[in-house]
Design a protein around this motif. Sequence first.
Motif, short mmCIF file in Angstrom:
data_model
loop_
_atom_site.label_atom_id
_atom_site.label_comp_id
_atom_site.label_asym_id
_atom_site.label_seq_id
_atom_site.Cartn_x
_atom_site.Cartn_y
_atom_site.Cartn_z
N GLY A 79 0.82 -1.21 0.00
CA GLY A 79 0.00 0.00 0.00
C GLY A 79 0.85 1.25 0.00
N GLY A 93 1.50 3.25 -2.40
CA GLY A 93 1.18 4.23 -3.43
C GLY A 93 0.49 5.48 -2.91
N THR A 101 -1.83 -0.03 -8.15
CA THR A 101 -1.83 1.08 -9.14
C THR A 101 -0.41 1.51 -9.47
OG1 THR A 101 -3.90 1.81 -8.14
CG2 THR A 101 -2.84 3.35 -9.64
N ILE A 145 0.17 -2.19 10.23
CA ILE A 145 -0.57 -0.95 10.43
C ILE A 145 -2.02 -1.38 10.61
CG2 ILE A 145 -1.02 1.39 9.60
CD1 ILE A 145 2.03 0.65 9.81
N1 LIG Z 1 -6.44 6.69 7.32
C1 LIG Z 1 -6.78 6.36 8.56
O1 LIG Z 1 -7.45 7.10 9.27
C2 LIG Z 1 -6.28 5.06 9.15
C3 LIG Z 1 -6.36 4.90 10.54
C4 LIG Z 1 -5.93 3.71 11.10
C5 LIG Z 1 -5.42 2.70 10.31
N2 LIG Z 1 -5.35 2.88 8.95
C6 LIG Z 1 -4.80 1.78 8.17
O2 LIG Z 1 -3.62 2.22 7.53
C7 LIG Z 1 -3.45 1.51 6.31
C8 LIG Z 1 -3.26 2.52 5.18
O3 LIG Z 1 -4.43 3.32 5.11
P1 LIG Z 1 -4.51 4.70 4.30
O4 LIG Z 1 -5.45 5.55 5.05
O5 LIG Z 1 -3.16 5.18 3.97
O6 LIG Z 1 -5.28 4.17 3.00
P2 LIG Z 1 -5.24 4.69 1.48
O7 LIG Z 1 -4.90 6.12 1.43
O8 LIG Z 1 -6.52 4.23 0.88
O9 LIG Z 1 -4.03 3.84 0.86
C9 LIG Z 1 -4.09 2.44 0.86
C10 LIG Z 1 -2.98 1.88 0.02
O10 LIG Z 1 -3.11 0.45 0.01
C11 LIG Z 1 -3.15 -0.05 -1.32
N3 LIG Z 1 -3.93 -1.27 -1.36
C12 LIG Z 1 -5.21 -1.45 -0.95
N4 LIG Z 1 -5.60 -2.71 -1.15
C13 LIG Z 1 -4.53 -3.36 -1.70
C14 LIG Z 1 -4.32 -4.67 -2.15
N5 LIG Z 1 -5.29 -5.61 -2.09
N6 LIG Z 1 -3.11 -5.01 -2.64
C15 LIG Z 1 -2.14 -4.09 -2.72
N7 LIG Z 1 -2.28 -2.82 -2.32
C16 LIG Z 1 -3.47 -2.45 -1.82
C17 LIG Z 1 -3.77 1.14 -2.10
O11 LIG Z 1 -3.41 1.16 -3.47
P3 LIG Z 1 -4.25 0.48 -4.65
O12 LIG Z 1 -5.70 0.75 -4.38
O13 LIG Z 1 -3.70 1.16 -5.86
O14 LIG Z 1 -3.89 -0.96 -4.58
C18 LIG Z 1 -3.08 2.32 -1.44
O15 LIG Z 1 -1.79 2.51 -1.97
C19 LIG Z 1 -4.68 0.63 6.14
O16 LIG Z 1 -4.40 -0.67 6.57
C20 LIG Z 1 -5.70 1.29 7.05
O17 LIG Z 1 -6.65 0.37 7.51
C21 LIG Z 1 -5.76 4.05 8.36
#
Ligand SMILES: NC(=O)c1ccc[n+]([C@@H]2O[C@H](COP(=O)([O-])OP(=O)(O)OC[C@H]3O[C@@H](n4cnc5c(N)ncnc54)[C@H](OP(=O)(O)O)[C@@H]3O)[C@@H](O)[C@H]2O)c1
Length: 243
Positions: free
Chosen positions: A9, A11, A42, A143
């Motif tokens: 993830g 990207g 992506t 994470i």
């Molecule tokens: N944002 C928050 O508030 C928050 C809080 C606590 C925990 N988290 C956790 O932190 C992590 C990152 O979250 P984020 O907020 O940075 O999300 P994000 O902005 O949506 O980014 C997620 C990344 O993961 C990639 N991804 C998703 N599914 C995938 C798959 N099956 N295979 C390969 N790559 C995949 C996406 O790229 P593609 O779609 O191009 O594959 C993207 O690069 C997640 O596990 C989320 O649950 C987030």
Amino acid sequence: MKQIIIITGAGKGIGKAIALEFARATGTQKGFEPVLILVSRTISDLESVASECRSFEATADIFQADIADTAQIERLVSTTLERYGTIDCLVNNAGVGRFKPLADMTEEDFDYTMSTNLKGTFFLTQRVFAIMEERKAGHIFFITSIAAEIAFKSSSIYCMSKFGQKGLVEAMRLYAKECNVRITNVMPGAVYTPMWGEVPDTMKSVMMRPEDIAAPVVGAYFMPQRTSVEELVLRPVCGDINE
Ligand SMILES: NC(=O)c1ccc[n+]([C@@H]2O[C@H](COP(=O)([O-])OP(=O)(O)OC[C@H]3O[C@@H](n4cnc5c(N)ncnc54)[C@H](OP(=O)(O)O)[C@@H]3O)[C@@H](O)[C@H]2O)c1
């Protein structure tokens, strides 16, 4: 020394910030030569993050893969081993969430979320841990989320997946302590990333930023090898903002 670091993830959002924080450390941590393996579905995102990482003199390799597919996990790990010989660090960051009331959740929402957050995270960890176990060294980050411990009404499936990831973290600790592998569970509260889509300005102004999570993650990696940062819990100062 070369350090082979896989970040899923990478990207967007938190994964991208972690990649850039490791890249920045190339110049500030003596002898640290990261080889960053950036993974997501992506390719254009990965190319752009890799180019930013290279501007800090880090080596960045991109790998387009869907971690929900075990054949793609195998291709990722075997290609990394062919190219670089080992894996020093895995950042299990890739994750998805669909946020809506319980009654609106579908089977497709369930399968989509579980296949990345649980199945993908499990099988990638299993494959990489075997390499670390053999060499008696390594560091795996998960994470997860504060939603691995606290439920939110709009996040029923997401919470299930994150509570499940915490179960995996706890199981992995039992194996890891026997072979000198460090396990860090990172539990952020709300971070402003593409995962949230549009958010009102009032909410945006209090949310954390991806770099707020990346800095302590990379800090935990640079702790002396004898010390494992087991948990990082990070919240907006105002507390949890998603009910
Ligand atoms: N944002 C928050 O508030 C928050 C809080 C606590 C925990 N988290 C956790 O932190 C992590 C990152 O979250 P984020 O907020 O940075 O999300 P994000 O902005 O949506 O980014 C997620 C990344 O993961 C990639 N991804 C998703 N599914 C995938 C798959 N099956 N295979 C390969 N790559 C995949 C996406 O790229 P593609 O779609 O191009 O594959 C993207 O690069 C997640 O596990 C989320 O649950 C987030």
